[in-house]
Design a protein around this motif. Structure first.
Motif, PDB file in Angstrom:
ATOM      1  N   VAL A 129       0.845  -1.201   0.000  1.00 18.06           N
ATOM      2  CA  VAL A 129       0.000   0.000   0.000  1.00 18.06           C
ATOM      3  C   VAL A 129       0.876   1.246   0.000  1.00 18.06           C
ATOM      4  O   VAL A 129       0.665   2.181  -0.777  1.00 18.06           O
ATOM      5  CB  VAL A 129      -0.962   0.005   1.213  1.00 18.06           C
ATOM      6  CG1 VAL A 129      -1.573   1.381   1.431  1.00 18.06           C
ATOM      7  CG2 VAL A 129      -2.047  -1.051   1.038  1.00 18.06           C
ATOM      8  N   ASP A 130       1.872   1.258   0.866  1.00 21.78           N
ATOM      9  CA  ASP A 130       2.747   2.423   0.965  1.00 21.78           C
ATOM     10  C   ASP A 130       3.592   2.629  -0.290  1.00 21.78           C
ATOM     11  O   ASP A 130       3.704   3.742  -0.799  1.00 21.78           O
ATOM     12  CB  ASP A 130       3.645   2.323   2.201  1.00 21.78           C
ATOM     13  CG  ASP A 130       2.876   2.491   3.495  1.00 21.78           C
ATOM     14  OD1 ASP A 130       1.838   3.180   3.489  1.00 21.78           O
ATOM     15  OD2 ASP A 130       3.310   1.925   4.520  1.00 21.78           O
ATOM     16  N   PHE A 159      13.047  10.095  -8.012  1.00 16.59           N
ATOM     17  CA  PHE A 159      12.454   8.884  -7.440  1.00 16.59           C
ATOM     18  C   PHE A 159      13.531   7.838  -7.162  1.00 16.59           C
ATOM     19  O   PHE A 159      13.460   7.136  -6.148  1.00 16.59           O
ATOM     20  CB  PHE A 159      11.371   8.314  -8.359  1.00 16.59           C
ATOM     21  CG  PHE A 159      10.571   7.230  -7.706  1.00 16.59           C
ATOM     22  CD1 PHE A 159       9.605   7.545  -6.753  1.00 16.59           C
ATOM     23  CD2 PHE A 159      10.792   5.895  -7.993  1.00 16.59           C
ATOM     24  CE1 PHE A 159       8.872   6.553  -6.116  1.00 16.59           C
ATOM     25  CE2 PHE A 159      10.071   4.899  -7.373  1.00 16.59           C
ATOM     26  CZ  PHE A 159       9.114   5.229  -6.431  1.00 16.59           C
ATOM     27  N   GLN A 160      14.528   7.749  -8.031  1.00 17.19           N
ATOM     28  CA  GLN A 160      15.629   6.816  -7.780  1.00 17.19           C
ATOM     29  C   GLN A 160      16.337   7.164  -6.467  1.00 17.19           C
ATOM     30  O   GLN A 160      16.688   6.271  -5.695  1.00 17.19           O
ATOM     31  CB  GLN A 160      16.624   6.838  -8.946  1.00 17.19           C
ATOM     32  CG  GLN A 160      16.094   6.164 -10.189  1.00 17.19           C
ATOM     33  CD  GLN A 160      17.026   6.345 -11.378  1.00 17.19           C
ATOM     34  OE1 GLN A 160      17.628   7.397 -11.568  1.00 17.19           O
ATOM     35  NE2 GLN A 160      17.128   5.294 -12.183  1.00 17.19           N
ATOM     36  N   PHE A 166      14.236   5.212   0.920  1.00 18.98           N
ATOM     37  CA  PHE A 166      13.240   4.234   1.369  1.00 18.98           C
ATOM     38  C   PHE A 166      13.918   2.975   1.904  1.00 18.98           C
ATOM     39  O   PHE A 166      13.495   2.411   2.914  1.00 18.98           O
ATOM     40  CB  PHE A 166      12.295   3.845   0.237  1.00 18.98           C
ATOM     41  CG  PHE A 166      11.408   4.953  -0.254  1.00 18.98           C
ATOM     42  CD1 PHE A 166      11.190   6.116   0.478  1.00 18.98           C
ATOM     43  CD2 PHE A 166      10.764   4.840  -1.478  1.00 18.98           C
ATOM     44  CE1 PHE A 166      10.361   7.121   0.019  1.00 18.98           C
ATOM     45  CE2 PHE A 166       9.936   5.849  -1.949  1.00 18.98           C
ATOM     46  CZ  PHE A 166       9.736   6.988  -1.203  1.00 18.98           C
ATOM     47  N   LYS A 167      14.973   2.545   1.223  1.00 13.52           N
ATOM     48  CA  LYS A 167      15.687   1.337   1.655  1.00 13.52           C
ATOM     49  C   LYS A 167      16.247   1.527   3.059  1.00 13.52           C
ATOM     50  O   LYS A 167      16.105   0.651   3.916  1.00 13.52           O
ATOM     51  CB  LYS A 167      16.803   1.017   0.662  1.00 13.52           C
ATOM     52  CG  LYS A 167      17.530  -0.261   0.954  1.00 13.52           C
ATOM     53  CD  LYS A 167      18.573  -0.540  -0.115  1.00 13.52           C
ATOM     54  CE  LYS A 167      19.337  -1.801   0.216  1.00 13.52           C
ATOM     55  NZ  LYS A 167      20.372  -2.081  -0.785  1.00 13.52           N
ATOM     56  N   GLU A 168      16.857   2.670   3.302  1.00 13.63           N
ATOM     57  CA  GLU A 168      17.379   2.976   4.644  1.00 13.63           C
ATOM     58  C   GLU A 168      16.234   3.064   5.651  1.00 13.63           C
ATOM     59  O   GLU A 168      16.329   2.566   6.773  1.00 13.63           O
ATOM     60  CB  GLU A 168      18.130   4.306   4.639  1.00 13.63           C
ATOM     61  CG  GLU A 168      19.466   4.270   3.949  1.00 13.63           C
ATOM     62  CD  GLU A 168      20.130   5.633   3.926  1.00 13.63           C
ATOM     63  OE1 GLU A 168      19.854   6.466   4.830  1.00 13.63           O
ATOM     64  OE2 GLU A 168      20.924   5.874   2.998  1.00 13.63           O
ATOM     65  N   HIS A 176       8.569   6.742   5.888  1.00  4.44           N
ATOM     66  CA  HIS A 176       7.923   6.851   4.577  1.00  4.44           C
ATOM     67  C   HIS A 176       6.958   5.703   4.296  1.00  4.44           C
ATOM     68  O   HIS A 176       6.425   5.584   3.197  1.00  4.44           O
ATOM     69  CB  HIS A 176       8.986   6.918   3.473  1.00  4.44           C
ATOM     70  CG  HIS A 176       9.832   8.139   3.569  1.00  4.44           C
ATOM     71  ND1 HIS A 176      11.031   8.154   4.251  1.00  4.44           N
ATOM     72  CD2 HIS A 176       9.640   9.398   3.119  1.00  4.44           C
ATOM     73  CE1 HIS A 176      11.548   9.364   4.196  1.00  4.44           C
ATOM     74  NE2 HIS A 176      10.726  10.141   3.521  1.00  4.44           N
ATOM     75  N   PHE A 177       6.724   4.864   5.296  1.00  5.07           N
ATOM     76  CA  PHE A 177       5.833   3.717   5.161  1.00  5.07           C
ATOM     77  C   PHE A 177       4.844   3.692   6.328  1.00  5.07           C
ATOM     78  O   PHE A 177       4.883   2.800   7.178  1.00  5.07           O
ATOM     79  CB  PHE A 177       6.651   2.420   5.082  1.00  5.07           C
ATOM     80  CG  PHE A 177       7.524   2.388   3.867  1.00  5.07           C
ATOM     81  CD1 PHE A 177       7.054   1.862   2.681  1.00  5.07           C
ATOM     82  CD2 PHE A 177       8.812   2.914   3.899  1.00  5.07           C
ATOM     83  CE1 PHE A 177       7.838   1.869   1.542  1.00  5.07           C
ATOM     84  CE2 PHE A 177       9.603   2.915   2.772  1.00  5.07           C
ATOM     85  CZ  PHE A 177       9.121   2.388   1.578  1.00  5.07           C
ATOM     86  N   PRO A 178       3.958   4.672   6.378  1.00  6.03           N
ATOM     87  CA  PRO A 178       3.075   4.832   7.543  1.00  6.03           C
ATOM     88  C   PRO A 178       2.067   3.699   7.739  1.00  6.03           C
ATOM     89  O   PRO A 178       1.717   3.399   8.875  1.00  6.03           O
ATOM     90  CB  PRO A 178       2.356   6.165   7.266  1.00  6.03           C
ATOM     91  CG  PRO A 178       2.463   6.353   5.797  1.00  6.03           C
ATOM     92  CD  PRO A 178       3.747   5.705   5.373  1.00  6.03           C
TER      93      PRO A 178
END
Length: 183
Positions: A129-130, A159-160, A166-168, A176-178
């Motif tokens: 979803v995130d 975005f890259q 995002f990985k970190e 960033h993944f609520p």
């Protein structure tokens, strides 16, 4: 659309689609891309880089499985009958999806109910979803008709860089993944 805009098919160099059957066809059906290639054999066709479900399904077999189950469940819930669709809308307003699946009283619904109750699978759903929301934002930026090629490249490169962030983030606090963080 090409005729409406007075574009000759032999002027078209490439086409990008989301892989919809109407565009690419099946073995039995002929899609628009195939028909265009009959008139313009040099036409290059691409699959869109921003088709969220396809991108998510390339993460791993487990993520592909979860995405496929979610799509089948969505189709069951929406397409079974107009009455069920109305019931689903009501349940989404006031309750849990597991209660709705229990009311369906079928083997498919029971399978989906077990899926929804599986914490590991639901964590994957939360991640999907995130990440699809981030892909959706990119999608919107790339679809702006006023974009130049430079604007498009900037959006993709940005975005890259976000992907590295995002990985970190997934290793730490998941800022960033609520959706996943809330579960």
């Amino acid at each position: 659309m090409l005729m409406k805009r007075a574009i000759e098919l032999n002027q078209v160099v490439s086409i990008t689609t989301d892989g919809a059957l109407a565009m690419v066809g099946r073995e039995i059906e002929i899609g628009a891309v195939t028909r265009m290639k009959e008139d313009n054999p040099q036409l290059i066709s691409h699959h869109s880089i921003i088709h969220q479900s396809v991108l998510c399904s390339t993460l791993s077999d487990e993520y592909t499985e979860v995405m496929n189950i979610m799509m089948r469940m969505k189709n069951l819930l929406r397409a079974s009958s107009s009455h069920q669709h109305c019931m689903l809308r009501e349940f989404l307003r006031e309750g849990e999806i597991t209660a709705f699946l229990a009311k369906l009283n079928s083997q498919k619904a029971t399978t989906f109910s077990h899926f929804v109750e599986n914490d590991k699978k639901m964590n994957i759903v939360a991640f999907l979803v995130d990440i699809t929301s981030h892909l959706y934002e990119l999608n919107l930026k790339l679809q702006d008709k006023e974009n130049s090629v430079c604007d498009l490249m900037t959006a993709v490169r940005s975005f890259q860089r976000k992907l590295a962030l995002f990985k970190e983030d997934l290793q730490e606090d998941c800022e960033h993944f609520p959706t996943g963080r809330a579960s």
